[in-house]
Design a protein around this motif. Structure first.
Motif, mmCIF file in Angstrom:
data_model
loop_
_atom_site.group_PDB
_atom_site.id
_atom_site.type_symbol
_atom_site.label_atom_id
_atom_site.label_comp_id
_atom_site.label_asym_id
_atom_site.label_seq_id
_atom_site.Cartn_x
_atom_site.Cartn_y
_atom_site.Cartn_z
ATOM 1 N N SER A 10 0.827 -1.215 0.000
ATOM 2 C CA SER A 10 0.000 0.000 0.000
ATOM 3 C C SER A 10 0.857 1.259 0.000
ATOM 4 C CB SER A 10 -0.918 0.013 1.223
ATOM 5 O OG SER A 10 -1.820 -1.062 1.171
ATOM 6 N N ALA A 11 1.939 1.241 0.758
ATOM 7 C CA ALA A 11 2.810 2.424 0.816
ATOM 8 C C ALA A 11 3.425 2.738 -0.532
ATOM 9 C CB ALA A 11 3.906 2.218 1.861
ATOM 10 N N SER A 12 3.746 1.707 -1.309
ATOM 11 C CA SER A 12 4.344 1.978 -2.610
ATOM 12 C C SER A 12 3.300 2.200 -3.698
ATOM 13 C CB SER A 12 5.293 0.851 -3.013
ATOM 14 O OG SER A 12 4.581 -0.337 -3.239
ATOM 15 N N HIS A 13 2.065 1.777 -3.462
ATOM 16 C CA HIS A 13 1.011 2.006 -4.461
ATOM 17 C C HIS A 13 0.442 3.419 -4.358
ATOM 18 C CE1 HIS A 13 -2.237 1.258 -7.250
ATOM 19 N NE2 HIS A 13 -3.101 1.651 -6.339
ATOM 20 N N PHE A 14 0.289 3.912 -3.143
ATOM 21 C CA PHE A 14 -0.266 5.251 -2.935
ATOM 22 C C PHE A 14 0.876 6.229 -2.694
ATOM 23 C CE2 PHE A 14 -3.776 2.469 -1.847
ATOM 24 C CZ PHE A 14 -4.810 3.049 -2.549
ATOM 25 N N VAL A 15 1.256 6.951 -3.727
ATOM 26 C CA VAL A 15 2.341 7.923 -3.643
ATOM 27 C C VAL A 15 1.733 9.270 -3.271
ATOM 28 C CG1 VAL A 15 4.235 8.987 -4.901
ATOM 29 C CG2 VAL A 15 3.575 6.636 -5.403
ATOM 30 N N PRO B 2 -3.168 7.078 -6.027
ATOM 31 C CA PRO B 2 -2.927 5.722 -6.539
ATOM 32 C C PRO B 2 -2.000 5.748 -7.755
ATOM 33 C CG PRO B 2 -5.283 6.162 -6.323
ATOM 34 C CD PRO B 2 -4.573 7.452 -6.076
ATOM 35 N N TRP B 3 -1.055 4.818 -7.806
ATOM 36 C CA TRP B 3 -0.061 4.815 -8.866
ATOM 37 C C TRP B 3 -0.686 4.571 -10.234
ATOM 38 C CZ3 TRP B 3 4.217 7.030 -9.521
ATOM 39 C CH2 TRP B 3 5.062 6.680 -10.569
ATOM 40 N N ALA C 279 -2.776 9.012 -16.254
ATOM 41 C CA ALA C 279 -2.651 10.434 -16.606
ATOM 42 C C ALA C 279 -1.468 10.667 -17.536
ATOM 43 C CB ALA C 279 -2.488 11.270 -15.336
ATOM 44 N N LYS C 280 -0.398 9.945 -17.317
ATOM 45 C CA LYS C 280 0.783 10.098 -18.173
ATOM 46 C C LYS C 280 0.509 9.568 -19.577
ATOM 47 C CE LYS C 280 5.744 9.430 -17.890
ATOM 48 N NZ LYS C 280 6.836 8.852 -17.121
ATOM 49 N N ARG C 281 -0.231 8.465 -19.667
ATOM 50 C CA ARG C 281 -0.539 7.863 -20.977
ATOM 51 C C ARG C 281 -1.610 8.624 -21.739
ATOM 52 N NH1 ARG C 281 -2.634 3.063 -19.382
ATOM 53 N NH2 ARG C 281 -1.319 2.735 -17.606
ATOM 54 N N GLN C 282 -2.687 8.979 -21.052
ATOM 55 C CA GLN C 282 -3.858 9.534 -21.732
ATOM 56 C C GLN C 282 -3.868 11.051 -21.783
ATOM 57 O OE1 GLN C 282 -7.239 7.896 -19.710
ATOM 58 N NE2 GLN C 282 -6.868 5.819 -20.468
ATOM 59 N N GLY C 283 -3.350 11.696 -20.759
ATOM 60 C CA GLY C 283 -3.407 13.159 -20.716
ATOM 61 C C GLY C 283 -4.842 13.631 -20.530
ATOM 62 N N GLY C 284 -5.119 14.841 -20.925
ATOM 63 C CA GLY C 284 -6.474 15.390 -20.888
ATOM 64 C C GLY C 284 -7.093 15.410 -19.505
#
Length: 172
Positions: free
Chosen positions: A32-37, A41-42, A48-53
Protein backbone atom coordinates in the motif's frame (compact mmCIF):
# COMPACT_ATOMS: atom_id res chain seq x y z
CA UNK A 1 -10.82 -30.03 20.53
CA UNK A 2 -9.59 -26.47 21.06
CA UNK A 3 -11.35 -24.26 23.53
CA UNK A 4 -12.61 -20.82 22.63
CA UNK A 5 -9.78 -19.20 24.60
CA UNK A 6 -7.07 -21.23 22.83
CA UNK A 7 -8.56 -20.36 19.44
CA UNK A 8 -8.69 -16.63 20.17
CA UNK A 9 -5.25 -16.53 21.78
CA UNK A 10 -3.85 -18.38 18.75
CA UNK A 11 -5.26 -15.71 16.43
CA UNK A 12 -4.11 -12.79 18.59
CA UNK A 13 -0.72 -14.25 19.41
CA UNK A 14 1.89 -11.68 20.36
CA UNK A 15 4.70 -13.88 19.09
CA UNK A 16 4.92 -11.85 15.93
CA UNK A 17 7.77 -13.40 13.99
CA UNK A 18 6.22 -16.86 14.04
CA UNK A 19 2.73 -15.56 13.27
CA UNK A 20 1.48 -15.58 9.68
CA UNK A 21 -0.66 -12.46 10.31
CA UNK A 22 2.43 -10.35 10.96
CA UNK A 23 3.96 -11.29 7.61
CA UNK A 24 0.69 -10.71 5.77
CA UNK A 25 0.36 -7.29 7.42
CA UNK A 26 3.98 -6.45 6.58
CA UNK A 27 3.40 -7.24 2.90
CA UNK A 28 0.10 -5.33 2.76
CA UNK A 29 1.55 -2.25 4.47
CA UNK A 30 4.51 -1.98 2.11
CA UNK A 31 2.42 -2.79 -0.93
CA UNK A 32 0.00 0.00 0.00
CA UNK A 33 2.81 2.42 0.82
CA UNK A 34 4.34 1.98 -2.61
CA UNK A 35 1.01 2.01 -4.46
CA UNK A 36 -0.27 5.25 -2.94
CA UNK A 37 2.34 7.92 -3.64
CA UNK A 38 1.44 10.97 -1.54
CA UNK A 39 -2.06 9.51 -1.30
CA UNK A 40 -2.42 9.21 -5.08
CA UNK A 41 -2.93 5.72 -6.54
CA UNK A 42 -0.06 4.82 -8.87
CA UNK A 43 -2.41 3.54 -11.58
CA UNK A 44 -3.88 7.04 -11.74
CA UNK A 45 -0.41 8.50 -12.32
CA UNK A 46 0.24 6.03 -15.14
CA UNK A 47 -3.15 6.66 -16.73
CA UNK A 48 -2.65 10.43 -16.61
CA UNK A 49 0.78 10.10 -18.17
CA UNK A 50 -0.54 7.86 -20.98
CA UNK A 51 -3.86 9.53 -21.73
CA UNK A 52 -3.41 13.16 -20.72
CA UNK A 53 -6.47 15.39 -20.89
CA UNK A 54 -9.06 14.88 -18.16
CA UNK A 55 -7.03 12.11 -16.49
CA UNK A 56 -4.08 14.47 -16.19
CA UNK A 57 -6.25 17.26 -14.79
CA UNK A 58 -7.68 14.83 -12.23
CA UNK A 59 -4.18 13.79 -11.23
CA UNK A 60 -3.03 17.40 -10.82
CA UNK A 61 -6.11 18.18 -8.73
CA UNK A 62 -5.66 15.14 -6.49
CA UNK A 63 -1.93 15.80 -6.05
CA UNK A 64 -2.63 19.45 -5.24
CA UNK A 65 -5.24 18.49 -2.63
CA UNK A 66 -3.04 15.83 -1.02
CA UNK A 67 0.10 17.98 -1.05
CA UNK A 68 -1.74 20.91 0.53
CA UNK A 69 -3.33 18.61 3.11
CA UNK A 70 -0.02 16.93 4.01
CA UNK A 71 1.86 20.20 4.25
CA UNK A 72 -0.91 21.83 6.30
CA UNK A 73 -0.72 18.99 8.81
CA UNK A 74 3.09 19.21 8.87
CA UNK A 75 3.06 22.98 9.34
CA UNK A 76 0.35 23.15 11.99
CA UNK A 77 0.91 19.99 14.02
CA UNK A 78 4.37 18.95 12.84
CA UNK A 79 6.26 19.65 16.06
CA UNK A 80 3.71 17.85 18.21
CA UNK A 81 3.53 14.88 15.85
CA UNK A 82 7.32 14.71 15.73
CA UNK A 83 7.51 14.67 19.54
CA UNK A 84 4.88 11.94 19.79
CA UNK A 85 6.56 9.89 17.04
CA UNK A 86 9.96 10.18 18.71
CA UNK A 87 8.51 9.15 22.06
CA UNK A 88 6.67 6.16 20.59
CA UNK A 89 9.60 4.99 18.48
CA UNK A 90 11.99 5.32 21.41
CA UNK A 91 9.58 3.40 23.63
CA UNK A 92 9.16 0.65 21.04
CA UNK A 93 12.90 0.41 20.48
CA UNK A 94 13.64 0.20 24.20
CA UNK A 95 10.88 -2.34 24.87
CA UNK A 96 11.86 -4.42 21.90
CA UNK A 97 15.63 -4.38 21.75
CA UNK A 98 16.59 -3.64 25.36
CA UNK A 99 13.85 -5.53 27.22
CA UNK A 100 13.39 -8.21 24.57
CA UNK A 101 9.66 -7.91 23.82
CA UNK A 102 9.07 -9.62 20.48
CA UNK A 103 5.89 -7.72 19.68
CA UNK A 104 7.64 -4.36 20.22
CA UNK A 105 10.50 -5.49 17.98
CA UNK A 106 8.06 -6.42 15.22
CA UNK A 107 6.18 -3.12 15.44
CA UNK A 108 9.45 -1.18 15.58
CA UNK A 109 10.75 -2.94 12.45
CA UNK A 110 7.59 -1.73 10.72
CA UNK A 111 7.22 1.74 12.26
CA UNK A 112 10.78 3.07 11.85
CA UNK A 113 10.92 2.69 8.05
CA UNK A 114 7.36 4.00 7.71
CA UNK A 115 8.40 7.08 9.67
CA UNK A 116 11.24 7.58 7.21
CA UNK A 117 8.75 7.30 4.31
CA UNK A 118 6.48 9.85 6.02
CA UNK A 119 9.38 12.31 6.34
CA UNK A 120 10.30 11.77 2.68
CA UNK A 121 6.66 12.29 1.69
CA UNK A 122 6.62 15.69 3.40
CA UNK A 123 9.89 16.57 1.69
CA UNK A 124 8.52 15.46 -1.70
CA UNK A 125 5.31 17.42 -1.12
CA UNK A 126 7.32 20.58 -0.46
CA UNK A 127 9.24 20.03 -3.69
CA UNK A 128 6.04 19.49 -5.66
CA UNK A 129 4.47 22.64 -4.25
CA UNK A 130 7.47 24.71 -5.34
CA UNK A 131 7.95 23.05 -8.75
CA UNK A 132 5.91 23.43 -11.89
CA UNK A 133 3.61 20.74 -13.31
CA UNK A 134 6.14 19.35 -15.80
CA UNK A 135 8.30 18.02 -12.98
CA UNK A 136 5.39 16.24 -11.26
CA UNK A 137 5.75 12.81 -12.87
CA UNK A 138 9.48 12.65 -12.21
CA UNK A 139 9.06 13.59 -8.57
CA UNK A 140 6.24 11.10 -8.00
CA UNK A 141 8.19 8.33 -9.75
CA UNK A 142 11.35 9.03 -7.75
CA UNK A 143 9.39 9.09 -4.48
CA UNK A 144 7.76 5.77 -5.36
CA UNK A 145 11.13 4.16 -6.16
CA UNK A 146 12.62 5.39 -2.89
CA UNK A 147 9.57 4.11 -0.98
CA UNK A 148 9.88 0.72 -2.67
CA UNK A 149 13.59 0.59 -1.81
CA UNK A 150 12.91 1.38 1.83
CA UNK A 151 10.13 -1.23 1.82
CA UNK A 152 12.37 -3.92 0.36
CA UNK A 153 15.09 -3.16 2.89
CA UNK A 154 12.54 -3.17 5.74
CA UNK A 155 11.09 -6.52 4.64
CA UNK A 156 14.59 -7.99 4.32
CA UNK A 157 15.66 -6.77 7.76
CA UNK A 158 12.37 -7.94 9.31
CA UNK A 159 12.70 -11.37 7.69
CA UNK A 160 16.33 -11.68 8.76
CA UNK A 161 15.60 -10.59 12.33
CA UNK A 162 12.48 -12.78 12.51
CA UNK A 163 14.37 -15.82 11.27
CA UNK A 164 17.17 -15.22 13.77
CA UNK A 165 14.63 -14.71 16.54
CA UNK A 166 12.75 -17.91 15.69
CA UNK A 167 16.00 -19.88 15.56
CA UNK A 168 16.92 -18.61 19.01
CA UNK A 169 19.87 -16.51 17.81
CA UNK A 170 18.65 -13.28 19.44
CA UNK A 171 20.69 -11.88 22.33
CA UNK A 172 17.74 -11.68 24.77
Amino acid sequence: MLSWYETVSGLIDLRSFSNLWYWIMLAVVWSSASHFVLGVPWDMVLRAKRQGGAAEEDLHDLVRVNVNRLLHIAETAGAGLLAIACFLLTTLTLLGFVYGMEFAQAVDLLAVPLTLVAWLSIRCARGIRKADGADLYRRLHRHRLVTQGIGMAAIFVSAFWGMAYNLGLHPF
